[in-house]
Design a protein around this motif. Structure first.
Motif, PDB file in Angstrom:
ATOM      1  N   SER A   1      -0.476   9.013   2.255  1.00  0.00           N
ATOM      2  CA  SER A   1       0.981   9.721   2.295  1.00  0.00           C
ATOM      3  C   SER A   1       0.702  10.917   3.137  1.00  0.00           C
ATOM      4  O   SER A   1       1.897  11.545   3.738  1.00  0.00           O
ATOM      5  N   ALA A   2      -0.186  11.572   2.911  1.00  0.00           N
ATOM      6  CA  ALA A   2      -0.555  13.110   3.447  1.00  0.00           C
ATOM      7  C   ALA A   2      -0.349  12.687   4.980  1.00  0.00           C
ATOM      8  O   ALA A   2       0.356  13.532   5.709  1.00  0.00           O
TER       9      ALA A   2
ATOM     10  N   GLN B   1      12.282   4.453   1.144  1.00  0.00           N
ATOM     11  CA  GLN B   1      11.143   4.213   0.404  1.00  0.00           C
ATOM     12  C   GLN B   1      11.093   4.955  -1.032  1.00  0.00           C
ATOM     13  O   GLN B   1      12.107   5.828  -1.353  1.00  0.00           O
ATOM     14  N   ASP B   2      10.219   4.620  -1.856  1.00  0.00           N
ATOM     15  CA  ASP B   2      10.520   5.190  -3.371  1.00  0.00           C
ATOM     16  C   ASP B   2       9.650   6.661  -3.421  1.00  0.00           C
ATOM     17  O   ASP B   2       9.834   7.341  -4.334  1.00  0.00           O
ATOM     18  N   LYS B   3       8.695   7.026  -2.651  1.00  0.00           N
ATOM     19  CA  LYS B   3       8.146   8.118  -2.581  1.00  0.00           C
ATOM     20  C   LYS B   3       8.858   9.222  -2.178  1.00  0.00           C
ATOM     21  O   LYS B   3       9.286   9.495  -0.932  1.00  0.00           O
ATOM     22  N   ARG B   4       9.457  10.023  -3.172  1.00  0.00           N
ATOM     23  CA  ARG B   4      10.456  11.048  -3.002  1.00  0.00           C
ATOM     24  C   ARG B   4      10.200  11.998  -2.055  1.00  0.00           C
ATOM     25  O   ARG B   4      11.053  12.231  -1.135  1.00  0.00           O
ATOM     26  N   PHE B   5       8.864  12.729  -1.874  1.00  0.00           N
ATOM     27  CA  PHE B   5       8.720  13.650  -0.857  1.00  0.00           C
ATOM     28  C   PHE B   5       8.594  13.169   0.511  1.00  0.00           C
ATOM     29  O   PHE B   5       8.586  13.754   1.348  1.00  0.00           O
ATOM     30  N   VAL B   6       7.804  11.905   0.763  1.00  0.00           N
ATOM     31  CA  VAL B   6       8.004  11.284   1.996  1.00  0.00           C
ATOM     32  C   VAL B   6       9.401  10.814   2.499  1.00  0.00           C
ATOM     33  O   VAL B   6       9.842  11.210   3.744  1.00  0.00           O
ATOM     34  N   CYS B   7      10.241  10.521   1.318  1.00  0.00           N
ATOM     35  CA  CYS B   7      11.449  10.156   1.714  1.00  0.00           C
ATOM     36  C   CYS B   7      12.457  11.268   2.363  1.00  0.00           C
ATOM     37  O   CYS B   7      13.259  11.394   3.282  1.00  0.00           O
TER      38      CYS B   7
ATOM     39  N   VAL C   1       2.147   8.983  17.131  1.00  0.00           N
ATOM     40  CA  VAL C   1       2.745   9.443  16.016  1.00  0.00           C
ATOM     41  C   VAL C   1       3.287   8.148  15.136  1.00  0.00           C
ATOM     42  O   VAL C   1       3.036   8.118  13.941  1.00  0.00           O
ATOM     43  N   VAL C   2       3.986   7.254  16.050  1.00  0.00           N
ATOM     44  CA  VAL C   2       4.472   5.898  15.458  1.00  0.00           C
ATOM     45  C   VAL C   2       3.212   5.326  14.495  1.00  0.00           C
ATOM     46  O   VAL C   2       3.314   5.148  13.416  1.00  0.00           O
ATOM     47  N   LYS C   3       1.997   5.393  15.121  1.00  0.00           N
ATOM     48  CA  LYS C   3       0.885   4.673  14.419  1.00  0.00           C
ATOM     49  C   LYS C   3       0.614   5.317  13.204  1.00  0.00           C
ATOM     50  O   LYS C   3       0.413   4.824  11.876  1.00  0.00           O
ATOM     51  N   ALA C   4       0.624   6.887  13.119  1.00  0.00           N
ATOM     52  CA  ALA C   4       0.471   7.507  12.188  1.00  0.00           C
ATOM     53  C   ALA C   4       1.413   7.466  10.925  1.00  0.00           C
ATOM     54  O   ALA C   4       1.295   7.626   9.642  1.00  0.00           O
ATOM     55  N   LEU C   5       2.662   7.191  11.320  1.00  0.00           N
ATOM     56  CA  LEU C   5       3.685   6.808  10.273  1.00  0.00           C
ATOM     57  C   LEU C   5       3.562   5.789   9.588  1.00  0.00           C
ATOM     58  O   LEU C   5       3.983   5.408   8.417  1.00  0.00           O
ATOM     59  N   LYS C   6       2.731   4.862  10.181  1.00  0.00           N
ATOM     60  CA  LYS C   6       2.381   3.474   9.314  1.00  0.00           C
ATOM     61  C   LYS C   6       1.236   3.568   8.501  1.00  0.00           C
ATOM     62  O   LYS C   6       0.701   2.808   7.675  1.00  0.00           O
ATOM     63  N   ASN C   7       0.361   4.884   8.737  1.00  0.00           N
ATOM     64  CA  ASN C   7      -0.719   4.976   7.895  1.00  0.00           C
ATOM     65  C   ASN C   7      -0.279   4.860   6.349  1.00  0.00           C
ATOM     66  O   ASN C   7       0.550   5.407   5.734  1.00  0.00           O
ATOM     67  N   PRO C   8      -1.117   4.230   5.603  1.00  0.00           N
ATOM     68  CA  PRO C   8      -0.838   4.087   4.133  1.00  0.00           C
ATOM     69  C   PRO C   8      -1.216   5.635   3.213  1.00  0.00           C
ATOM     70  O   PRO C   8      -0.615   5.575   2.230  1.00  0.00           O
TER      71      PRO C   8
ATOM     72  N   SER D   1       0.634  -0.932   0.127  1.00  0.00           N
ATOM     73  CA  SER D   1       0.067   0.061   0.053  1.00  0.00           C
ATOM     74  C   SER D   1       0.792   1.173   0.098  1.00  0.00           C
ATOM     75  O   SER D   1       0.327   2.298  -0.367  1.00  0.00           O
ATOM     76  N   GLU D   2       2.436   1.146   0.332  1.00  0.00           N
ATOM     77  CA  GLU D   2       2.924   2.396   0.466  1.00  0.00           C
ATOM     78  C   GLU D   2       3.663   2.509  -1.016  1.00  0.00           C
ATOM     79  O   GLU D   2       4.457   3.468  -1.198  1.00  0.00           O
TER      80      GLU D   2
END
Length: 333
Positions: free
Chosen positions: A144-145, A182-188, A135-142, A16-17
């Motif tokens: 991206s926002a 990971q591959d999503k540049r703006f998240v990375c 916050v850790v739980k939110a980091l796992k949220n699929p 999903s990510e």
């Protein structure tokens, strides 16, 4: 010692990510589907989201099965975040908001955590452990926002609380290393920035033991990001700190990544080895005790130090790297 739960998070990222989303430097726009019966927040939340549902052919259409809503999410830089209007009220609803399944409310609450970290960190400190867990739980949220907003929240927490996050760091560190790989540049990019904040605001003495296990992780991208963190953290020890921590331990850590799979790991290793070499040669604090029986007294060279603290082949590799790199710096290459 990291918990088993933290280590399990180091498995491959969920599918999903890996999906591609449209993004820009400051705004993320993403269509999504909500089922009829779910509560749609009609008003525009401050700096967070707007919901738009245009009519079809000039006629208002009621969707019996699903409706498409377009959401805009703005990522706000820390220096542009305003203070919360009511501290007590914000704190009262903070944990519920962080646990909400409404992703818009969740992003809004994460930004409130950022505001409280900046303007009222002592008030937030009493519930910091619970906040970090959510916050850790939110980091796992699929979504991206949510993920990126949680990453930005982590960075502000590091800056505000420094060493006080160390007891709650394990799961947070796992997720940031994953997101930075990971591959999503703006998240990375956001995760990499958060890791820089981590190495700046958390003491190396406390942080390095947390990072070391990831240098041996089976994922080469995780190893690379951890190596980069170590390389940034060690110089902040200074000569006295390097001596107290043990330069012999640090050179073993640095040399372990010298032949790693990814160039980022090898480059971080080289940078750290050069830092240790410079510190060793320029600081009398790090120099070993002189042999006063000889005339003049002898001090072990960098070469002798490497050969006495590393396996032969590893020492040769370290000396080759530090000599070649230094020669290149001197000649301007």
């Amino acid at each position: 010692m990291m918990s088993e739960t933290a280590l399990r998070d180091l498995n491959l990222l969920p599918k999903s990510e890996r999906t591609t989303e449209t993004s820009s430097k400051n705004i993320l726009t993403k269509p999504y589907v909500e089922h009829t019966g779910e509560n749609i927040r009609g008003k525009q939340r401050e700096n967070i989201v707007s919901l738009v549902e245009p009519p079809v052919n000039g006629i208002e259409v009621e969707h019996s099965v699903s409706e498409v809503v377009v959401a805009e999410v703005e990522y706000i830089d820390s220096d542009k975040l305003n203070d919360v209007k009511d501290v007590d009220k914000s704190l009262k609803v903070l944990l519920d908001g962080l646990g909400s399944k409404d992703w818009v409310l969740l992003c809004e609450t994460l930004n409130n955590v950022r505001r409280l970290s900046i303007y009222h960190k002592e008030a937030l400190h009493a519930i910091l452990d619970n906040v970090i867990s959510l916050v850790v739980k939110a980091l796992k949220n699929p979504r991206s926002a949510v993920c990126k907003t949680a990453i930005m929240t982590s960075a502000d927490i590091f800056k505000a609380f420094g060493d006080r996050v160390i007891d709650s760091l394990d799961h947070l560190l796992v997720q940031l290393l994953l997101k930075s790989s990971q591959d999503k540049r703006f998240v990375c990019e956001a995760a990499e920035k958060a890791l820089i904040y981590l190495t700046v605001w958390v003491s190396p003495v406390l942080l390095l033991p947390k990072l070391q296990p990831y240098l041996k992780n089976r994922n080469p991208r995780i190893r690379a990001k951890a190596s980069m963190c170590v390389s940034r953290s060690v110089p902040q020890l200074g000569a006295e700190g390097i001596k107290d921590y043990g330069i012999d331990k640090l050179i073993q850590i640095a040399s372990s990544q010298l032949s790693d799979q990814l160039p980022e790991s090898r480059e971080a290793s080289c940078a750290l080895l050069l830092e240790l070499q410079t510190a060793y040669e320029k600081s009398s604090v790090l120099a070993p005790e002189q042999d006063t029986s000889s005339d003049p007294p002898q001090v072990h060279s960098w070469e002798q130090f490497c050969e006495s603290n590393l396996p032969k082949l590893t020492a040769q590799a370290v000396l080759r790297v530090t000599s070649i790199t230094r020669e290149g710096l001197v000649s301007g290459l």
